[in-house]
Design a protein around this motif. Structure first.
Motif, PDB file in Angstrom:
ATOM      1  N   MET A   1       0.836  -1.202   0.000  1.00  0.00           N
ATOM      2  CA  MET A   1       0.000   0.000   0.000  1.00  0.00           C
ATOM      3  C   MET A   1       0.872   1.254   0.000  1.00  0.00           C
ATOM      4  O   MET A   1       1.741   1.417   0.841  1.00  0.00           O
ATOM      5  N   PHE A  66     -14.901   1.336   6.999  1.00  0.00           N
ATOM      6  CA  PHE A  66     -13.455   1.263   6.783  1.00  0.00           C
ATOM      7  C   PHE A  66     -13.142   0.169   5.781  1.00  0.00           C
ATOM      8  O   PHE A  66     -12.281   0.310   4.899  1.00  0.00           O
ATOM      9  N   TYR A  67     -13.861  -0.920   5.867  1.00  0.00           N
ATOM     10  CA  TYR A  67     -13.710  -2.057   4.970  1.00  0.00           C
ATOM     11  C   TYR A  67     -13.993  -1.644   3.518  1.00  0.00           C
ATOM     12  O   TYR A  67     -13.236  -1.963   2.602  1.00  0.00           O
ATOM     13  N   ALA A  70     -11.161   0.486   2.367  1.00  0.00           N
ATOM     14  CA  ALA A  70      -9.975  -0.311   2.058  1.00  0.00           C
ATOM     15  C   ALA A  70     -10.096  -0.978   0.692  1.00  0.00           C
ATOM     16  O   ALA A  70      -9.104  -1.119  -0.035  1.00  0.00           O
ATOM     17  N   GLU A  74      -7.347  -0.463  -2.201  1.00  0.00           N
ATOM     18  CA  GLU A  74      -6.614  -1.570  -2.818  1.00  0.00           C
ATOM     19  C   GLU A  74      -7.150  -1.901  -4.199  1.00  0.00           C
ATOM     20  O   GLU A  74      -6.623  -2.788  -4.858  1.00  0.00           O
TER      21      GLU A  74
ATOM     22  N   ILE B   6      -9.089   0.295  15.705  1.00  0.00           N
ATOM     23  CA  ILE B   6      -7.819   0.180  14.984  1.00  0.00           C
ATOM     24  C   ILE B   6      -6.759  -0.496  15.837  1.00  0.00           C
ATOM     25  O   ILE B   6      -6.008  -1.361  15.368  1.00  0.00           O
ATOM     26  N   LEU B  55       0.727   2.173   9.700  1.00  0.00           N
ATOM     27  CA  LEU B  55      -0.058   1.009   9.262  1.00  0.00           C
ATOM     28  C   LEU B  55       0.527   0.410   7.995  1.00  0.00           C
ATOM     29  O   LEU B  55       0.662  -0.808   7.874  1.00  0.00           O
ATOM     30  N   ALA B  56       0.854   1.286   7.059  1.00  0.00           N
ATOM     31  CA  ALA B  56       1.394   0.796   5.787  1.00  0.00           C
ATOM     32  C   ALA B  56       2.680   0.013   6.019  1.00  0.00           C
ATOM     33  O   ALA B  56       2.922  -1.023   5.397  1.00  0.00           O
ATOM     34  N   LEU B  59       1.787  -3.400   7.578  1.00  0.00           N
ATOM     35  CA  LEU B  59       1.185  -4.319   6.614  1.00  0.00           C
ATOM     36  C   LEU B  59       2.230  -4.845   5.630  1.00  0.00           C
ATOM     37  O   LEU B  59       2.235  -6.019   5.268  1.00  0.00           O
ATOM     38  N   GLY B  65      -2.792  -7.260   3.529  1.00  0.00           N
ATOM     39  CA  GLY B  65      -3.388  -6.183   2.764  1.00  0.00           C
ATOM     40  C   GLY B  65      -4.153  -5.219   3.653  1.00  0.00           C
ATOM     41  O   GLY B  65      -4.561  -5.560   4.758  1.00  0.00           O
ATOM     42  N   PHE B  66      -4.331  -4.033   3.139  1.00  0.00           N
ATOM     43  CA  PHE B  66      -5.105  -3.024   3.849  1.00  0.00           C
ATOM     44  C   PHE B  66      -6.540  -3.499   4.010  1.00  0.00           C
ATOM     45  O   PHE B  66      -7.168  -3.337   5.051  1.00  0.00           O
ATOM     46  N   TYR B  67      -7.038  -4.138   2.984  1.00  0.00           N
ATOM     47  CA  TYR B  67      -8.386  -4.683   2.987  1.00  0.00           C
ATOM     48  C   TYR B  67      -8.545  -5.727   4.091  1.00  0.00           C
ATOM     49  O   TYR B  67      -9.530  -5.716   4.835  1.00  0.00           O
ATOM     50  N   ASP B  68      -7.561  -6.599   4.207  1.00  0.00           N
ATOM     51  CA  ASP B  68      -7.598  -7.614   5.255  1.00  0.00           C
ATOM     52  C   ASP B  68      -7.577  -6.963   6.628  1.00  0.00           C
ATOM     53  O   ASP B  68      -8.279  -7.396   7.551  1.00  0.00           O
ATOM     54  N   PHE B  69      -6.768  -5.941   6.737  1.00  0.00           N
ATOM     55  CA  PHE B  69      -6.681  -5.233   8.009  1.00  0.00           C
ATOM     56  C   PHE B  69      -8.011  -4.560   8.337  1.00  0.00           C
ATOM     57  O   PHE B  69      -8.490  -4.624   9.468  1.00  0.00           O
ATOM     58  N   ALA B  70      -8.616  -3.944   7.333  1.00  0.00           N
ATOM     59  CA  ALA B  70      -9.896  -3.269   7.561  1.00  0.00           C
ATOM     60  C   ALA B  70     -10.959  -4.255   8.027  1.00  0.00           C
ATOM     61  O   ALA B  70     -11.815  -3.926   8.856  1.00  0.00           O
ATOM     62  N   ALA B  71     -10.891  -5.466   7.495  1.00  0.00           N
ATOM     63  CA  ALA B  71     -11.857  -6.473   7.917  1.00  0.00           C
ATOM     64  C   ALA B  71     -11.654  -6.813   9.393  1.00  0.00           C
ATOM     65  O   ALA B  71     -12.619  -7.013  10.131  1.00  0.00           O
ATOM     66  N   VAL B  73     -10.412  -4.716  11.607  1.00  0.00           N
ATOM     67  CA  VAL B  73     -10.832  -3.523  12.349  1.00  0.00           C
ATOM     68  C   VAL B  73     -12.342  -3.502  12.543  1.00  0.00           C
ATOM     69  O   VAL B  73     -12.845  -3.176  13.614  1.00  0.00           O
ATOM     70  N   GLU B  74     -13.047  -3.885  11.494  1.00  0.00           N
ATOM     71  CA  GLU B  74     -14.509  -3.822  11.573  1.00  0.00           C
ATOM     72  C   GLU B  74     -15.119  -5.105  12.089  1.00  0.00           C
ATOM     73  O   GLU B  74     -16.333  -5.221  12.179  1.00  0.00           O
ATOM     74  N   ARG B  76     -15.344  -7.754  10.584  1.00  0.00           N
ATOM     75  CA  ARG B  76     -16.092  -8.402   9.515  1.00  0.00           C
ATOM     76  C   ARG B  76     -15.682  -9.841   9.375  1.00  0.00           C
ATOM     77  O   ARG B  76     -14.524 -10.194   9.536  1.00  0.00           O
ATOM     78  N   THR B 118      -4.437 -14.355   6.737  1.00  0.00           N
ATOM     79  CA  THR B 118      -3.515 -14.343   5.594  1.00  0.00           C
ATOM     80  C   THR B 118      -3.484 -15.704   4.917  1.00  0.00           C
ATOM     81  O   THR B 118      -3.222 -16.706   5.581  1.00  0.00           O
TER      82      THR B 118
END
Lengths: 205, 205
Positions: A1, A66-67, A70, A74, B6, B55-56, B59, B65-71, B73-74, B76, B118
């Motif tokens: 990123m 946030f998801y 992201a 990406e 976060i 964060l970058a 990661l 990935g940022f997307y994975d991290f966001a998941a 965080v939320e 998800r 991951t």
DNA sequence: CCTTTACTAGGAATATTAACCTATCATCAA
DNA sequence: TTGATGATAGGTTAATATTCCTAGTAAAGG
């Protein structure tokens, strides 16, 4: 990123809500100049990274997650993972000491059935599908996916039987379903005898 | 999204890689005290938000990935699908006419590796792994997943060889990796000869 | 066309986080 | 048991982002 990915994500988020970056900042209660294109790099060329606090305010203001942000950053949707071949995996530089993927040599591969399309899982019991599938294995099936000859499929007959097979032949007069175990014979059906055929995407290990 | 989300995401990311928050920071080239629990709020109670630059780096360091991290965080949880057994699938009421799952009889099953942890994919070439895996098949591997006896795994030797096997035995003196094809013999290694072992979760069909 | 608002560049001041450092406790290896 | 390393709390300094402000241009509305 990269930092520019985040800025691009912010621009896209703004666009989705009919706003400029300036308008997005304003709506979030930030200074309208905060996200100026001119302020995304310092005079020395050093990238400027927006804070997570600013991001949180922006997302709150436009009601986005946030998801979701992201995914914008990406440029991707769910259902993908880094991919290389087994041959490349023998080389140095693809894994860290703990076996996690590292480095720039990985492709990013989308995986069918792992995004938003409808899939379901069937759990295997007994040993009638060995060696392809063992008892307890779960297979992921995508009823909406295109099915081609040679694909492993789940088929349901008009009589109600559900089975896992290989689609060997399909035309207007006959549907031939080969057994997953080549020691067993194929079965042939008239199209009217088959209610539906769905492609198997994945098998658990 | 709150700042504590976060921090929780960072803690979970660290945990996924067998690290503490301190270790994660260190691996990312940040000061090991950066993510100290004591530094997540100021003395005045004001929340402290980690920068997107930090964060970058994190990661990048763990290959997430940022997307994975966001998941994370939320909170998800992707990667689930309706599930029934093959036996039940023979009964009426589980599929519509087109083969899509319907009705209330389906369980909801989580699928390992298809959510936020991951994973990476290895693509098979050649026929050396048949009948388990054919050329072109892709296997999904989870480097952070727990590995048990009988699991199908990818292992890397200290010499750099990467192979798909079954974990047959593992103790302080020996690691036995059985071939996926039972016609081939097992291989035995000293633990020091194995760099890492990662569990195979899925194989494409 | 004129006025108002929005968007953008750019600079200085302010606020906030990371880096650096010290110290203590916990954990692990020899 | 001892020594080294890791994890954590806490303080100071340095670096960086935001805020505040000015000014010019663009766009929209009357």
């Amino acid at each position: 990123m990269q930092h520019k990915d985040i800025w691009r994500g912010l621009d896209q988020l703004a666009g989705q809500h009919g706003l400029s970056a300036s308008g997005l900042a304003k709506r979030a209660g930030l200074d309208p100049t905060s996200f100026n294109p001119s302020k995304r790099e310092g005079a020395n060329g050093r990238p400027r990274w927006p804070t997570t606090e600013s991001l949180a305010r922006v997302l709150e203001a436009v009601g986005a997650g946030f998801y979701d942000f992201a995914a914008l950053v990406e440029g991707r949707r769910g259902g993908s993972a880094p991919l290389i071949g087994f041959g490349q995996a023998q080389q140095d530089g693809f894994f860290d000491d703990a076996g996690f993927p590292v480095g720039a040599g990985w492709d990013d591969a989308r995986f069918p059935g792992l995004g938003t399309e409808t899939v379901y899982a069937l759990q295997v019991s007994g040993d009638s599908m060995e060696p392809a599938y063992r008892a307890g294995d779960r297979i992921i099936v995508a009823p909406g996916a295109e099915v081609k000859l040679g694909d492993r499929v789940v088929a349901k007959t008009a009589q109600g039987e559900v089975m896992a097979k290989v689609l060997a032949r399909k035309n207007t007069r006959i549907i031939e379903l080969a057994s997953l175990n080549p020691d067993y014979p194929s079965r042939e059906f008239k199209p009217s005898e088959i209610a539906w055929i769905a492609r198997i995407l994945w098998a658990s290990q």
